[in-house]
Design a protein around this motif. Structure first.
Motif, PDB file in Angstrom:
ATOM      1  N   GLY A 146       0.799  -1.228   0.000  1.00 56.86           N
ATOM      2  CA  GLY A 146       0.000   0.000   0.000  1.00 56.86           C
ATOM      3  C   GLY A 146       0.824   1.266   0.000  1.00 56.86           C
ATOM      4  O   GLY A 146       0.331   2.319  -0.386  1.00 56.86           O
ATOM      5  N   ASP A 147       2.076   1.175   0.404  1.00 61.25           N
ATOM      6  CA  ASP A 147       2.891   2.394   0.379  1.00 61.25           C
ATOM      7  C   ASP A 147       4.266   2.181  -0.246  1.00 61.25           C
ATOM      8  O   ASP A 147       5.234   2.821   0.129  1.00 61.25           O
ATOM      9  CB  ASP A 147       2.977   3.045   1.768  1.00 61.25           C
ATOM     10  CG  ASP A 147       3.666   2.164   2.797  1.00 61.25           C
ATOM     11  OD1 ASP A 147       4.248   1.136   2.410  1.00 61.25           O
ATOM     12  OD2 ASP A 147       3.623   2.515   3.983  1.00 61.25           O
ATOM     13  N   HIS A 148       4.342   1.246  -1.190  1.00 59.54           N
ATOM     14  CA  HIS A 148       5.580   1.071  -1.966  1.00 59.54           C
ATOM     15  C   HIS A 148       5.277   1.063  -3.461  1.00 59.54           C
ATOM     16  O   HIS A 148       4.253   0.529  -3.888  1.00 59.54           O
ATOM     17  CB  HIS A 148       6.278  -0.248  -1.604  1.00 59.54           C
ATOM     18  CG  HIS A 148       7.027  -0.184  -0.308  1.00 59.54           C
ATOM     19  ND1 HIS A 148       6.399  -0.317   0.912  1.00 59.54           N
ATOM     20  CD2 HIS A 148       8.346   0.016  -0.049  1.00 59.54           C
ATOM     21  CE1 HIS A 148       7.307  -0.211   1.876  1.00 59.54           C
ATOM     22  NE2 HIS A 148       8.485  -0.007   1.330  1.00 59.54           N
ATOM     23  N   ILE A 149       6.166   1.642  -4.204  1.00 57.62           N
ATOM     24  CA  ILE A 149       6.164   1.517  -5.662  1.00 57.62           C
ATOM     25  C   ILE A 149       7.148   0.398  -5.976  1.00 57.62           C
ATOM     26  O   ILE A 149       8.293   0.432  -5.510  1.00 57.62           O
ATOM     27  CB  ILE A 149       6.602   2.847  -6.316  1.00 57.62           C
ATOM     28  CG1 ILE A 149       5.491   3.899  -6.110  1.00 57.62           C
ATOM     29  CG2 ILE A 149       6.930   2.668  -7.784  1.00 57.62           C
ATOM     30  CD1 ILE A 149       5.892   5.301  -6.511  1.00 57.62           C
ATOM     31  N   VAL A 150       6.704  -0.603  -6.725  1.00 58.42           N
ATOM     32  CA  VAL A 150       7.566  -1.762  -6.984  1.00 58.42           C
ATOM     33  C   VAL A 150       8.014  -1.760  -8.448  1.00 58.42           C
ATOM     34  O   VAL A 150       7.182  -1.781  -9.358  1.00 58.42           O
ATOM     35  CB  VAL A 150       6.847  -3.086  -6.655  1.00 58.42           C
ATOM     36  CG1 VAL A 150       7.765  -4.275  -6.966  1.00 58.42           C
ATOM     37  CG2 VAL A 150       6.413  -3.118  -5.190  1.00 58.42           C
ATOM     38  N   ALA A 151       9.309  -1.721  -8.641  1.00 60.99           N
ATOM     39  CA  ALA A 151       9.853  -1.766  -9.998  1.00 60.99           C
ATOM     40  C   ALA A 151      10.443  -3.148 -10.261  1.00 60.99           C
ATOM     41  O   ALA A 151      11.092  -3.730  -9.394  1.00 60.99           O
ATOM     42  CB  ALA A 151      10.929  -0.704 -10.160  1.00 60.99           C
ATOM     43  N   THR A 152      10.161  -3.661 -11.449  1.00 60.14           N
ATOM     44  CA  THR A 152      10.684  -4.962 -11.862  1.00 60.14           C
ATOM     45  C   THR A 152      11.697  -4.734 -12.985  1.00 60.14           C
ATOM     46  O   THR A 152      11.398  -4.036 -13.955  1.00 60.14           O
ATOM     47  CB  THR A 152       9.544  -5.865 -12.352  1.00 60.14           C
ATOM     48  OG1 THR A 152       8.572  -5.975 -11.311  1.00 60.14           O
ATOM     49  CG2 THR A 152      10.043  -7.257 -12.715  1.00 60.14           C
ATOM     50  N   TYR A 153      12.865  -5.308 -12.818  1.00 57.05           N
ATOM     51  CA  TYR A 153      13.947  -5.107 -13.774  1.00 57.05           C
ATOM     52  C   TYR A 153      14.393  -6.426 -14.393  1.00 57.05           C
ATOM     53  O   TYR A 153      14.314  -7.479 -13.768  1.00 57.05           O
ATOM     54  CB  TYR A 153      15.176  -4.499 -13.092  1.00 57.05           C
ATOM     55  CG  TYR A 153      14.921  -3.198 -12.392  1.00 57.05           C
ATOM     56  CD1 TYR A 153      14.978  -1.992 -13.073  1.00 57.05           C
ATOM     57  CD2 TYR A 153      14.615  -3.173 -11.030  1.00 57.05           C
ATOM     58  CE1 TYR A 153      14.738  -0.790 -12.427  1.00 57.05           C
ATOM     59  CE2 TYR A 153      14.376  -1.979 -10.366  1.00 57.05           C
ATOM     60  CZ  TYR A 153      14.434  -0.787 -11.075  1.00 57.05           C
ATOM     61  OH  TYR A 153      14.192   0.393 -10.434  1.00 57.05           O
ATOM     62  N   TYR A 154      14.892  -6.308 -15.602  1.00 59.96           N
ATOM     63  CA  TYR A 154      15.618  -7.383 -16.269  1.00 59.96           C
ATOM     64  C   TYR A 154      17.095  -7.043 -16.133  1.00 59.96           C
ATOM     65  O   TYR A 154      17.485  -5.907 -16.429  1.00 59.96           O
ATOM     66  CB  TYR A 154      15.191  -7.402 -17.729  1.00 59.96           C
ATOM     67  CG  TYR A 154      16.056  -8.172 -18.692  1.00 59.96           C
ATOM     68  CD1 TYR A 154      16.014  -9.557 -18.733  1.00 59.96           C
ATOM     69  CD2 TYR A 154      16.880  -7.503 -19.599  1.00 59.96           C
ATOM     70  CE1 TYR A 154      16.795 -10.261 -19.645  1.00 59.96           C
ATOM     71  CE2 TYR A 154      17.656  -8.202 -20.518  1.00 59.96           C
ATOM     72  CZ  TYR A 154      17.609  -9.580 -20.542  1.00 59.96           C
ATOM     73  OH  TYR A 154      18.368 -10.270 -21.444  1.00 59.96           O
ATOM     74  N   GLY A 155      17.885  -7.940 -15.625  1.00 62.77           N
ATOM     75  CA  GLY A 155      19.304  -7.654 -15.439  1.00 62.77           C
ATOM     76  C   GLY A 155      20.162  -8.770 -15.997  1.00 62.77           C
ATOM     77  O   GLY A 155      19.825  -9.951 -15.878  1.00 62.77           O
ATOM     78  N   VAL A 156      21.245  -8.392 -16.636  1.00 65.57           N
ATOM     79  CA  VAL A 156      22.196  -9.377 -17.147  1.00 65.57           C
ATOM     80  C   VAL A 156      23.530  -9.103 -16.470  1.00 65.57           C
ATOM     81  O   VAL A 156      24.004  -7.967 -16.470  1.00 65.57           O
ATOM     82  CB  VAL A 156      22.332  -9.265 -18.681  1.00 65.57           C
ATOM     83  CG1 VAL A 156      23.361 -10.268 -19.197  1.00 65.57           C
ATOM     84  CG2 VAL A 156      20.985  -9.501 -19.345  1.00 65.57           C
ATOM     85  N   MET A 157      24.086 -10.119 -15.863  1.00 67.29           N
ATOM     86  CA  MET A 157      25.319  -9.912 -15.095  1.00 67.29           C
ATOM     87  C   MET A 157      26.378 -10.915 -15.510  1.00 67.29           C
ATOM     88  O   MET A 157      26.064 -12.038 -15.910  1.00 67.29           O
ATOM     89  CB  MET A 157      25.042 -10.122 -13.605  1.00 67.29           C
ATOM     90  CG  MET A 157      24.086  -9.100 -13.047  1.00 67.29           C
ATOM     91  SD  MET A 157      23.821  -9.361 -11.293  1.00 67.29           S
ATOM     92  CE  MET A 157      22.162  -8.672 -11.173  1.00 67.29           C
ATOM     93  N   PRO A 158      27.643 -10.515 -15.347  1.00 64.32           N
ATOM     94  CA  PRO A 158      28.719 -11.474 -15.584  1.00 64.32           C
ATOM     95  C   PRO A 158      28.500 -12.711 -14.715  1.00 64.32           C
ATOM     96  O   PRO A 158      27.978 -12.598 -13.598  1.00 64.32           O
ATOM     97  CB  PRO A 158      29.973 -10.715 -15.147  1.00 64.32           C
ATOM     98  CG  PRO A 158      29.611  -9.274 -15.234  1.00 64.32           C
ATOM     99  CD  PRO A 158      28.143  -9.193 -14.954  1.00 64.32           C
TER     100      PRO A 158
END
Lengths: 433, 433
Positions: free
Chosen positions: B18-30
């Motif tokens: 109710g009080d967070h904005i949730v961001a979803t990311y695609y990440g590529v890492m070594p």
């Protein structure tokens, strides 16, 4: 595609550079696609026409308004014939857009040169040439490099800018204490982090009043002025109201997250005669536009030419020595775009930033010269002897760099620099790729 | 990196949605980078902290303001152990940002969820979840799908929108003639192309007056209303002045190149109580943000959720049937983001566009349902029997689609549709990749 084959092409000599905006693109095409057909198609799409001939696109309309392809350069990779296994070929393409289609504004310029092309697959905007008639419609930086130096009464050396850390979540008084420490230690500029603006827990006006009172105190103590770049990024029109209230409350510098609010909002702020203080433009969101190999807009436009056009006095951009992966070539190109001759627009001060330590100062000066602003957040506030000492360490590094003395030597009788060098040697490797 | 290992992580159940904005990311890492260290580092960077611990980042500051990693999901590709030759691994990462860091505004939200992360290499923003407390600070679309239908007195079928072609370079009278033809042929909406706005050779106010006089005439002739979406994209504050003058001159719809002017400028226009007409948001420049595989922002955010949040009543976006390379999956996701439940914000009307012909109408209806706006420029104006016939061909295709009659059959006694089908069969292939 026959319709588009020939007409919207002209040799570079066939256009008047005085009334055309020239965009340079990087394009990758399937082996058998013929750039000599595709490029004019793009030029037509981005000016008078569409995918199919329309009756209203008369010769008269075309004569005055069609964009023209003035260069199609295949990147040489083969001799005589393209090998059979090659799937894609690479081009640099130049298209000239009539100024009269665009006039002197940023949105219609972006719509023409990036616009629908941005959705066209492997094509990236590499550069934009602006004619004088276009830039004449912009005021550019109100202060520029010289004006920023003058506001501080400093010249001939890099300025030191401290980003307040923690980034956000602190009350005004905590920020004021950090400001005081950083300023008395020798930071020429103290800026909000981009992650705080006019928040319920810490208002812009309160910060300006508290910090500017301390600015006076620091000046009395040290004889040095400090600019406080307060972040006014916000919804429109609130951003403009916050900015005016900040200036009325005594702010001597403003900051804006220029890509998050939009370039036109930066321009409106910078060209407002009531905003008579330098504007520091923060780079956040820039990578979303420049990072793609195949698409988007080159970093020296996003971080250099465009914010300068919109009136940024200082632009924060990633240093290749720091925490962001950024090639030194692009770093140099960004600083160049902030400072090279541009029809009389003042130069913008480059502010390399992002994980900078005192050790990197001589390299930054060697790369960009002395007329820069060194940005440091953690490098000041995490100094083992406290933030004032952190600032002193940077000022010592700046002095050493200006005198051409190796830091190791200078550190021998400058304890703050020595302490910084003790903990932060080699934290970042210069990005190699 | 030890400092960041544990603390800014929480299970999804450990945060209050109710009080967070949730961001979803695609990440590529070594291969050897440990996402369990890197993700918390990002969360700290984008909220309270920086690359090195700072004293002001106290447990109290962290408790209220640090962003938290709530999910690290490696895309499964190997069993038991990662093969030696693998160089990179792929993750989906979720970070929850406290609403109190951002409040209800677009710039600070973008700064938090895209901001400096955008420059961090292979990391792309896939989605943003907004809590109600965030969207409650936005008015969203003033009209939405229902309001646009109501403004026209139409319901239950796709609307037809014609982009005036040529795109630019024509005087007001030429545009007025094209408007009249398109409107009397049955276009529900006629919009300026994104390449023309308030230009010296053709002013917004002149167009509004001339077109709206013809709107009356068409209504008398056909009994159907037409919205004229006039492009007010411009510098700030001129854009707002032009918009008000347009509304005062009788405009019944406005258009804005929302990424070229900036999302906050679209929001300001949409939330202005004096702008009591629907706003059509044009997509140009969107590809610069969404096209990269590794960086930037997903298309359904750029073309769907964000303009809807900013108040767009209609959003133009690329059809996979047309001239832009756009996957059907993403096309569907964009339309979804315009229309799915979003804490009571009205739905935005999807307007697939870019090389649309009447043949594509049944597919568009099958894909998105009937509550859409079909955008066609050349498909109307290049019809061999003229633009009014071009409009009729589209309306016939819409009627056929709504009645479930195959176009080939319907064309037998609808000559305009038959003529369109004769020339434009298979001009574009649906993009496959």
């Amino acid at each position: 595609m026959k319709y588009f084959e020939a007409e919207p092409r002209a040799l570079p000599e066939g256009i008047d550079y005085g009334d055309h905006i020239v965009a340079t693109y990087y394009g990758v095409m399937p082996r058998d696609m013929i750039a000599y057909y595709v490029a004019p198609f793009l030029a037509v799409e981005q000016s008078t026409g569409t995918w199919t001939p329309v009756p209203g696109e008369t010769p008269e309309v075309r004569a005055k308004h069609v964009a023209k392809v003035i260069g199609i350069y295949e990147v040489p990779q083969w001799e005589f014939e393209v090998p059979k296994e090659v799937e894609e070929r690479t081009y640099v393409i130049q298209i000239a857009y009539p100024y009269r289609n665009i006039e002197s504004q940023i949105p219609m310029m972006l719509t023409a040169v990036v616009g629908n092309i941005s959705m066209g697959g492997k094509i990236k905007l590499l550069d934009i040439y602006f004619p004088k008639v276009y830039t004449d419609g912009f005021k550019g930086p109100k202060f520029g490099i010289e004006g920023v130096y003058k506001a501080l009464g400093v010249e001939g050396r890099p300025l030191l800018n401290n980003m307040t850390k923690p980034c956000t979540g602190y009350p005004c008084q905590v920020g004021a204490d950090l400001f005081y420490e950083a300023a008395r230690g020798g930071c020429d500029v103290v800026k909000d982090d981009e992650l705080i603006a006019d928040m319920r827990f810490n208002r812009v006006e309160d910060r300006v009043k508290a910090y500017m009172a301390l600015e006076k105190r620091v000046y009395e103590e040290t004889g040095e002025h400090t600019l406080y770049a307060v972040n006014v990024s916000d919804s429109i029109p609130k951003m403009f109201e916050v900015a005016k209230r900040a200036v009325d409350a005594g702010a001597n510098c403003l900051m804006v997250n220029y890509l998050a609010v939009g370039l036109p909002a930066l321009q409106a702020l910078a060209e407002d005669p009531d905003i008579n203080v330098p504007i520091l433009a923060h780079m956040d969101c820039a990578g979303a536009l420049y990072e793609s190999h195949y698409s988007g807009i080159s970093s020296h436009l996003v971080l250099g030419k465009l914010p300068r056009l919109a009136g940024a006095d200082v632009v924060v951009f990633p240093a290749p020595y720091g925490k962001a992966p950024f090639l030194k070539d692009r770093f140099l190109a960004c600083a160049d775009a902030m400072t090279y001759p541009m029809h009389g627009l003042k130069p913008t001060m480059p502010m390399p930033s992002g994980g900078i330590t005192p050790q990197m100062v001589p390299t930054a000066v060697a790369d960009l010269g002395p007329d820069i602003m060194i940005g440091s957040g953690g490098g000041v506030h995490a100094h083992p002897m406290g933030p004032a000492a952190g600032a002193r360490a940077f000022r010592q590094a700046i002095d050493a760099a200006m005198q051409g003395i190796p830091l190791e030597e200078y550190a021998k009788d400058h304890q703050e620099l020595a302490a910084a060098m003790g903990i932060w040697t080699g934290v970042f490797q210069e990005t190699k790729a």
